[in-house]
Design an enzyme around this catalytic site. Structure first.
Site, mmCIF file in Angstrom:
data_model
loop_
_atom_site.group_PDB
_atom_site.id
_atom_site.type_symbol
_atom_site.label_atom_id
_atom_site.label_comp_id
_atom_site.label_asym_id
_atom_site.label_seq_id
_atom_site.Cartn_x
_atom_site.Cartn_y
_atom_site.Cartn_z
ATOM 1 N N SER A 180 0.759 -1.120 -0.010
ATOM 2 C CA SER A 180 0.067 0.149 0.224
ATOM 3 C C SER A 180 0.900 1.187 0.016
ATOM 4 O O SER A 180 0.427 2.208 -0.546
ATOM 5 C CB SER A 180 -0.814 0.125 1.277
ATOM 6 O OG SER A 180 -1.478 -1.168 1.199
ATOM 7 N N GLU A 205 4.239 -0.176 14.696
ATOM 8 C CA GLU A 205 4.787 0.913 13.987
ATOM 9 C C GLU A 205 5.506 1.571 15.069
ATOM 10 O O GLU A 205 6.734 2.176 14.655
ATOM 11 C CB GLU A 205 3.622 2.061 13.682
ATOM 12 C CG GLU A 205 2.821 1.404 12.548
ATOM 13 C CD GLU A 205 1.667 0.462 13.042
ATOM 14 O OE1 GLU A 205 1.530 0.007 14.344
ATOM 15 O OE2 GLU A 205 1.136 -0.176 12.385
ATOM 16 N N PHE A 226 -1.138 5.725 11.336
ATOM 17 C CA PHE A 226 -0.511 4.464 12.243
ATOM 18 C C PHE A 226 0.794 5.118 12.585
ATOM 19 O O PHE A 226 1.450 5.067 13.738
ATOM 20 C CB PHE A 226 -0.391 3.356 11.735
ATOM 21 C CG PHE A 226 -1.696 2.825 11.347
ATOM 22 C CD1 PHE A 226 -2.960 3.020 12.230
ATOM 23 C CD2 PHE A 226 -1.965 2.109 10.188
ATOM 24 C CE1 PHE A 226 -4.268 2.558 11.591
ATOM 25 C CE2 PHE A 226 -3.216 1.927 9.736
ATOM 26 C CZ PHE A 226 -4.146 2.338 10.463
ATOM 27 N N ARG A 279 -3.277 8.431 -1.030
ATOM 28 C CA ARG A 279 -3.969 7.150 -1.632
ATOM 29 C C ARG A 279 -4.239 7.466 -3.038
ATOM 30 O O ARG A 279 -4.072 6.624 -3.941
ATOM 31 C CB ARG A 279 -4.894 6.446 -0.814
ATOM 32 C CG ARG A 279 -5.446 5.284 -1.371
ATOM 33 C CD ARG A 279 -6.367 4.579 -0.553
ATOM 34 N NE ARG A 279 -6.728 3.195 -1.265
ATOM 35 C CZ ARG A 279 -7.981 3.191 -1.843
ATOM 36 N NH1 ARG A 279 -9.004 4.141 -1.826
ATOM 37 N NH2 ARG A 279 -8.480 1.779 -2.276
HETATM 38 C C1 LIG Z 1 -2.299 -0.008 13.778
HETATM 39 C C2 LIG Z 1 -2.508 -0.670 12.449
HETATM 40 N N1 LIG Z 1 -1.518 -0.965 11.655
HETATM 41 C C3 LIG Z 1 -1.698 -1.394 10.151
HETATM 42 C C4 LIG Z 1 -3.078 -1.525 9.975
HETATM 43 C C5 LIG Z 1 -3.308 -1.784 8.586
HETATM 44 N N2 LIG Z 1 -3.902 -3.372 8.496
HETATM 45 C C6 LIG Z 1 -5.120 -3.642 8.531
HETATM 46 S S1 LIG Z 1 -5.592 -5.083 8.570
HETATM 47 C C7 LIG Z 1 -3.923 -5.450 8.455
HETATM 48 C C8 LIG Z 1 -3.367 -7.071 8.856
HETATM 49 C C9 LIG Z 1 -3.996 -7.759 10.009
HETATM 50 O O1 LIG Z 1 -3.442 -9.119 10.022
HETATM 51 P P1 LIG Z 1 -4.163 -9.973 10.966
HETATM 52 O O2 LIG Z 1 -4.111 -9.404 12.268
HETATM 53 O O3 LIG Z 1 -3.626 -11.253 10.814
HETATM 54 O O4 LIG Z 1 -5.670 -10.099 10.549
HETATM 55 P P2 LIG Z 1 -6.411 -11.175 9.945
HETATM 56 O O5 LIG Z 1 -5.495 -12.182 9.326
HETATM 57 O O6 LIG Z 1 -7.441 -11.701 10.889
HETATM 58 O O7 LIG Z 1 -7.364 -10.427 8.669
HETATM 59 C C10 LIG Z 1 -2.974 -4.425 8.521
HETATM 60 C C11 LIG Z 1 -1.633 -4.521 8.572
HETATM 61 C C12 LIG Z 1 -4.209 -1.152 10.883
HETATM 62 N N3 LIG Z 1 -5.418 -1.260 10.566
HETATM 63 N N4 LIG Z 1 -3.925 -0.789 11.994
#
Ligand SMILES: Cc1ncc(C[n+]2csc(CCOP(=O)(O)OP(=O)(O)O)c2C)c(N)n1
Ligand SMILES: [Mg+2]
Lengths: 250, 321
Positions: free
Chosen positions: B42, B63, B88, B172
């Site tokens: 992203s 982060e 973040f 974005r």
């Molecule tokens: C603090 C923060 N950093 C980054 C993100 C962007 N983000 C959204 S979902 C995700 C991945 C999440 O992975 P996981 O916790 O394993 O969720 P799942 O596999 O259950 O969808 C990221 C990096 C966020 N929402 N919040």
């Protein structure tokens, strides 16, 4: 829902279905007709991007209208991209920034103890999410303060956003980590309702220690081409994919 | 007097230009290293990661840790870029930015993508509407918010070539190309995108394009609008502001950011200290937005040329004849 919105997070929603269904239909004490009931059990979706599965369950329970589910992510819809209490007051928290939910749950657990309330608080975190340091600050706190009315569920689907958890920041030995932090650990198959029911019963019976349920799950569960496919973390299915997915899910 | 209209073709998102700049920097300087927090596809740091595997550090969803790792790399002589969504990076990493990068004086480059409300459907938890305010409150930081792919690419490169901590704000959404490829940029030096004499619109990011469109429309009504791209919020170009205040006697500041904490208040400070004049402010008003398409959100939250025009008319109505 996600297909109609043309964006959203199918993978992490599908891996959490059985856990949410078990919680809302078997385990939790709650009253859809009285969402602000003081002694209700609470649920926080800390991995807020899995909002679609939470919305589907809330609608099925009667908290929110089912016929609006396909307005997901549209302007003005109560079904916002991430759970938003301004639009759905029955939510326990507005989430979407990862890493915050366990602390919130522990605060709610402490309050229930102060109020002599039987309320229990459940919080679901992602396996990628628990790379956030705050999760482990909260883990330390929960054990030290004996917040045994909180149950954390890790949706251990092995995939995060950019790829496999093991290729980004491996978590193993995960159960040992939680044990070392003073938590009672249960590791059910996160797609077996029977195993989840037993795990939640064991959590409720466990005193002094808080419990973490590390649910073994498959990201994208139930849709062959989404299963274990990092691509479907945050991408909506195409028209053909949607048709195929709906057939497989029947 | 009809003026030539500005041609504003849709180009790439500023985050994409950031990704390209990183790859070029990686080729020219082996000390350039990059950290990301599970969002490399992203933020477009995946382009750098692909070409320079050993100089890319995936930090996971952590982060705060990433920022301090970056500061450590900087202290040890590297030129580190740390990147995530702006929300973040700034909100989770603020303590680390403050103590390890600002107070600790390092050469850290923090790049936040997905700024503002134009990220769309993901909604407020991922929208950064206070990043300029937070970053500008870090003593010694240089804060940059470019408006198009050309300025972004060039300013990212200059940031890498300039010692000191930086925050760079990227978006974005695909955005219009404001500049010609041969445009010269200088950190801390605003650019007069459109000349004008009746009123000045000072903007950055997406609002530069909207201000240019507004100036075209207002020109037909006989109103001469100067448009200034304040791509560097800190250190701010005092000279350009004082000159605009003195020469046009009315200023509108427009930004995709909380109105009470961003570029506007910084411009107002300089105006107050130099040539006080009437001012109006366009930004996000004391609220968190919501899900929606980027276009619908920009309409609803008043981030359009038509809103700039309203502010211009309001400020002109207050301007003493
Ligand atoms: C603090 C923060 N950093 C980054 C993100 C962007 N983000 C959204 S979902 C995700 C991945 C999440 O992975 P996981 O916790 O394993 O969720 P799942 O596999 O259950 O969808 C990221 C990096 C966020 N929402 N919040
Ligand atoms: Mg996961």
């Amino acid at each position: 829902m996600i297909y109609h919105a043309k964006s959203g997070h199918p993978g992490g929603s599908l891996s959490a279905v059985e856990t949410l269904v078990t919680l809302y239909f078997d385990v939790m004490n709650h009253r859809p007709e009285q969402p602000d009931w003081k002694d209700r059990d609470r649920f926080i979706l800390s991995k807020g991007h899995a909002a679609p599965v939470l919305y589907a369950v809330l609608a099925e329970c009667g908290y929110t209208p089912k016929d609006q589910l396909n307005t997901l992510r549209e302007m003005g819809s109560i079904y916002q991209g991430h759970p938003d209490m301004r639009f759905i007051p029955a939510l326990e928290a507005s989430t979407g920034s990862l890493g915050l939910g366990l602390s919130l749950a522990l605060g709610m657990g402490l309050a229930a103890k102060l109020d002599n309330s039987p309320s229990r608080t459940y919080v679901m975190v992602g396996d990628g999410e628990i790379q956030e340091g705050q999760i482990w600050e909260a883990a330390m706190f929960g054990a030290y303060h004996h917040v045994d009315n909180v149950c954390c569920i890790v949706d251990y689907n092995k995939i995060q956003l950019d790829g496999w958890v093991k290729d980004i920041m491996g978590l193993e030995p995960l159960a040992d980590k939680w044990r070392a932090f003073g938590w009672h650990v249960i590791q059910p198959d996160g797609h077996s309702i029977a195993e989840l029911q037993a795990a939640f019963a064991e959590a409720a019976a466990t005193k002094i220690k808080p419990t973490v349920i590390i649910a073994e799950t498959v990201k994208g569960k139930g849709v062959s081409f989404m299963e274990n496919n990092p691509k479907f973390h945050g991408v909506a299915p195409s028209a053909d994919e949607y048709k195929k997915a709906m057939e497989e899910l029947q | 007097m009809a003026t030539a209209k500005h041609e504003l073709k849709l180009g790439r998102a500023t985050r994409e230009a950031f990704g390209d700049a990183l790859v070029e920097l990686g080729r020219e300087n082996p000390n350039v290293v990059v950290c990301d927090a599970d969002l490399s596809k992203s933020t477009y740091t995946h382009l750098f990661a692909k070409e320079f595997k050993d100089r890319f550090f995936e930090c996971g969803i952590a982060e705060a840790n990433m920022v301090a790792i970056g500061a450590g790399l900087a202290h040890a002589g590297k030129v580190p870029f740390v990147s995530s969504f702006s929300a973040f990076l700034l909100n989770k990493g603020f303590e680390q930015l403050r103590v390890t990068a600002a107070y600790g004086r390092t050469n850290l480059k923090a790049v936040g993508t997905h700024s503002g409300i134009s990220i769309g459907e993901d909604g407020p938890s991922q929208m950064s509407i206070e990043d300029i305010s937070l970053a500008s409150s870090l003593a010694g930081f240089t804060v940059i918010a470019p408006c198009d792919e050309i300025s972004m690419k060039e300013l990212v490169k200059q940031a890498a070539h300039t010692w000191g901590p930086f925050f760079i704000r990227a978006g974005r959404a695909k955005c219009a190309v404001v500049y010609k490829p041969d445009q010269k940029f200088e950190i801390g030096k605003a650019i007069e995108v459109v000349p004008g004499t009746d009123v000045t619109v000072i903007a950055n990011g997406l609002l530069v394009t909207e201000a240019v469109k507004a100036s075209d429309i207002l020109a037909d009504e006989g109103i001469s609008v100067r448009v200034i791209d304040m791509h560097t919020v800190k250190p701010i170009d005092r000279e350009a502001i004082a000159k605009a205040a003195g020469e046009t006697g009315a200023i509108v500041v427009a930004e995709e950011h909380l109105v009470d904490a961003g570029l506007g208040v910084r411009v107002a400070q300089v105006v107050g200290e130099t040539n006080p004049c009437v001012m109006e402010f366009l930004g996000i008003e004391n609220t968190y937005a919501e899900s929606g398409t980027p276009d619908d959100l920009l309409d609803k939250y008043g981030m359009r040329a038509k809103n700039v025009i309203e502010k211009v008319k309001a400020v002109l109505a207050r301007k003493k004849k």
